[in-house]
Enzyme design. Structure first.
Site, PDB file in Angstrom:
ATOM      1  N   SER A 122       0.869  -1.193   0.117  1.00 48.12           N
ATOM      2  CA  SER A 122      -0.233  -0.193   0.085  1.00 48.12           C
ATOM      3  C   SER A 122       0.928   1.191  -0.098  1.00 48.12           C
ATOM      4  O   SER A 122       1.603   1.444  -1.060  1.00 48.12           O
ATOM      5  CB  SER A 122      -0.927  -0.042   1.208  1.00 48.12           C
ATOM      6  OG  SER A 122      -2.115   0.807   0.819  1.00 48.12           O
TER       7      SER A 122
ATOM      8  N   ASP B  18      -6.032  -3.549  -2.568  1.00 50.57           N
ATOM      9  CA  ASP B  18      -4.785  -3.181  -1.450  1.00 50.57           C
ATOM     10  C   ASP B  18      -4.268  -4.362  -0.873  1.00 50.57           C
ATOM     11  O   ASP B  18      -5.002  -5.181  -0.409  1.00 50.57           O
ATOM     12  CB  ASP B  18      -5.497  -2.161  -0.167  1.00 50.57           C
ATOM     13  CG  ASP B  18      -4.331  -1.412   0.330  1.00 50.57           C
ATOM     14  OD1 ASP B  18      -3.670  -2.150   0.854  1.00 50.57           O
ATOM     15  OD2 ASP B  18      -4.454  -0.445   0.198  1.00 50.57           O
TER      16      ASP B  18
END
Length: 263
Positions: free
Chosen positions: A40, A155
């Protein structure tokens, strides 16, 4: 220093700016990672650094970010599996990372995304850096998933908050992890609306999963840096200079220990 250093840069949204501060503190001591793995926001920072972007360049870009640089609302958004489109984010990453490929970077780099089709983490080891970083940092439900190679990515923090095992497998002798979300599941007094409720659920679930993984992989990580950033939300673009400062300070406080484990 004879041992190779691997940095595992964890997820963290706005809090992930602390990664830039950690890198600055290391650079001031002449320490540069031999391997970087990110998830991320850790993938964004790690990918930019591995591609040759300087600390000052990254810091300046981040501190000038506005919501309008990221928010991208399109028609019929619900039917497309997200509230926001991902075009602005994609353009932003491409403007800084260009057409660089992971396999050609100055520092060996990996990043982790979640493949929704297989339900498993996916490690990007090659291909366009901007695509890999975007896939790793696409918050589910908020940003549109990334379709690539017969997979559907969101993610990486859904399954892996801090990629310690990934960077160890790259060949690092010493692994230093930077976890910027270590205290986000601490007790709260109230939840104001459905959005804050859902984000709270994500934080609590993530915290429990990360604790289990840390238990399992405890022998892999030589040093864990966890800047506190008390009260700072990972979901709000504010106090970014504070996140940078806390990452820098945390690394400076542990510098003697870092030098010792690298000897």
């Amino acid at each position: 220093m004879s041992k190779t250093l691997g940095l595992a840069l964890g997820a963290g949204g706005a809090r992930g700016v602390a990664h830039i501060g950690v890198l600055k503190a290391l650079e001031e001591e002449g320490i540069k990672p031999d391997f970087i793995a990110g998830v991320s926001m850790g993938a964004v920072v790690g990918g930019c650094y591995a591609s040759g972007m300087t600390i000052d360049e990254m810091k300046n870009i981040v501190l000038q970010l506005k919501k309008s640089d990221l928010i991208d609302i399109g028609p019929a958004f619900i039917s497309r599996m997200s509230i926001l489109r991902s075009k602005k984010v994609a353009n932003l990453l491409s403007s800084y990372l260009g057409n660089k490929f992971i396999e050609d970077l100055q520092i060996p780099f990996r990043c982790v995304a979640t493949d929704l089709y297989s339900g498993k983490p996916y490690v990007f080891e090659e291909g366009p850096v901007s695509l890999a970083v975007q896939a790793s940092s696409t918050m589910p439900g908020i940003l549109r998933p990334i379709e690539h190679g017969g997979r559907l990515f969101v993610d990486g923090s859904c399954l892996c908050r801090v990629p310690t095992r990934v960077v160890k497998d790259m060949g690092a002798d010493v692994v230093i992890s930077v976890d910027v979300l270590s205290n986000t599941s601490e007790p709260v007094d109230k939840l104001g609306n459905i959005i804050s409720l859902l984000l709270r659920v994500f934080d609590v679930m993530d915290s429990q999963q990360t604790a289990l993984i840390a238990d399992r992989d405890g022998d892999i990580c030589d040093l864990r840096l966890a800047p506190p950033m008390k009260g700072m939300s990972q979901y709000a673009i504010k106090d970014l200079d504070r996140a940078y400062d806390e990452g820098y300070d945390m690394a400076k406080q542990n510098m003697q220990k870092i030098k010792e484990i690298l000897e």
